[in-house]
Scaffold this active site. Structure first.
Site, PDB file in Angstrom:
ATOM      1  CE  LYS A   3       0.597   2.041   3.296  1.00  0.00           C
ATOM      2  NZ  LYS A   3       1.831   2.668   3.884  1.00  0.00           N
ATOM      3  CE1 TYR A  21      -1.874   0.088   7.349  1.00  0.00           C
ATOM      4  CE2 TYR A  21      -0.581   2.096   7.239  1.00  0.00           C
ATOM      5  CZ  TYR A  21      -0.683   0.719   7.108  1.00  0.00           C
ATOM      6  OH  TYR A  21       0.422  -0.010   6.727  1.00  0.00           O
TER       7      TYR A  21
END
Ligand code: NDP
Length: 386
Positions: A151, A236
């Protein structure tokens, strides 16, 4: 690993949420100590013997590879470190000795494409600065390899689309390194929301961050990072808001700030705050920051609340809920997130089933991130397609 797998038409969000109940029950009833136990067992029982290990090559031997991924690969049940790609040959040779990787399986960024001829390597794990994810994913797919990409998936939605198309054309799976999709506390919290254990979730708060050091690092260079704290850690908070609400946002508003204009001269945000509004009326207030350590989220529901803090690091995590007799701790096993993530992907490849964290999931985050940046730049709310 030559078989074609079938792309699922179910949204990854639905898949994640539908899996949480089964995974929680396994954990709670002691049938499986960890979230990834079920796919591993399937992979084993299908083969009848111990399963073939999936060979993984790490691309970029930096902090995450060194501190987390290579050590986790020594513990995984279904995969093995079989290749190394690095711009530093000396370092790669040291790693090869340490982890028993044959020297013939060391590559650099120039000869990377010849990895296509190496049958020891099934999966390319991209652990490079963000703006290099798209190029190396596409090159890996063209080399006929499955891809696990860290990510943020890429630095734009357009890049994500190109990565998905390349993997599809090569009939190879693309998974994004969303390790928390395999982490028992996050899975359990998503279950509490989905099953409305405390009624419908109305308000979410999520914050992720750390205090960034070295001002010369790639994370502060837009050409390599693609942006500031949003892409690195804000993702996140965004992910948590999506899997706790179980919905996709219909509009976003955002603001960004920096307390050190010299250190953050090349990126817009040291800290970003964004608000996501969901179709049900649920709202999420999120923060991503390079100014201070933050790792928590809170879900306020009709009849109670639940929270995780710490929530985004490598663990251990701590979860709490409201209860009739006061605050209750959530008692679950902490696991190694990277071991869980890599074994889950290996199980998909061995079982020929689609990953629950495909490129489409990363693409959704990038589309929302682009709207967040647009909202922060304009000071106006931005609508998203439902
Ligand atoms: P590092 O800077 O520690 O490592 C990146 C590596 O990429 C370098 O060591 C280098 O490896 C290689 N590289 C190739 N070109 C460049 C370049 N121009 N500049 C810098 N490095 C280059 O980064 P991290 O390991 O912290 O992060 C890598 C990726 O992993 C990022 O996308 C990040 O978002 C993600 N990440 C995910 C985490 C998670 O929890 N899922 C946690 C931390 C990071 P070499 O010398 O071998 O060529």
């Amino acid at each position: 690993m030559e078989e074609e797998y079938s792309h699922s038409s179910t949204s990854p969000q639905e898949v994640f949420l539908s899996h949480t109940r089964r995974r929680f029950l396994q954990t709670a009833t002691g049938l499986g100590a960890a979230a990834w136990a079920a796919p591993i067992l399937r992979a084993q029982s299908q083969a009848g013997d111990p399963p073939k290990k999936i060979g993984i090559a790490l691309v970029g031997l930096g902090k995450l590879s060194e501190g987390q991924l290579a050590p986790a690969l020594q513990k995984t049940k279904l995969c093995k470190l079989t290749g190394l790609v690095s711009g530093h040959p000396e370092k790669a040779r040291e790693w090869a000795k340490k982890y028993d990787v044959p020297e013939k399986n060391i590559y650099n960024y120039e000869n990377f494409d010849t990895i296509k001829d190496n049958s020891d390597i099934d999966v390319i794990y991209i652990v490079l600065p963000n703006s290099m994810h798209a190029e190396y994913t596409i090159r890996a797919a063209k080399a006929g390899k499955h891809v696990l990409c860290e990510k943020p998936m890429a630095v734009s939605a357009k890049e994500c689309e190109a990565m998905i198309a390349a993997c599809r054309a090569a009939k190879r799976q693309l998974a994004i390194g969303y390790r928390l999709h395999f982490e028992p506390f996050n899975l359990e919290m998503a279950r509490l929301s989905r099953e409305k254990v405390f009624g419908a979730v109305k308000v979410i708060e999520a914050a992720a961050g750390f205090r960034i050091g070295d001002p010369t690092q790639w994370r502060l260079k837009k050409a390599l990072a693609g942006g500031g704290s949003m892409l690195d850690v804000g993702v996140y908070a965004l992910q948590a808001a999506r899997y706790i609400s179980g919905e996709e946002p219909v509009s976003v508003s955002a603001a960004w700030t920096k307390t050190d204009p010299v250190k953050f001269k090349d990126v817009e945000e040291e800290t970003i705050q964004f608000t996501l509004r969901f179709p049900s009326g649920c709202v999420a207030n999120c923060t991503g920051t390079y100014a201070t350590r933050m790792s928590r989220w809170y879900a306020g529901a009709e009849d109670g609340w639940f929270e995780l803090a710490p929530a985004f690091g490598y663990g251990p995590f701590k979860g709490r809920t409201s209860g009739p007799d006061g605050i209750k701790d959530i008692d679950l096993q902490n696991v190694n997130h990277f071991e869980a993530e890599m074994d889950a992907f290996a199980a998909c490849l061995l079982n020929n089933t689609p990953t629950t964290v495909p490129g489409e999931e990363g693409l959704r985050d990038l589309r929302i991130t682009e709207a967040i940046y647009q909202a922060a730049a304009s000071g106006k709310a931005v609508a998203l397609k439902a």
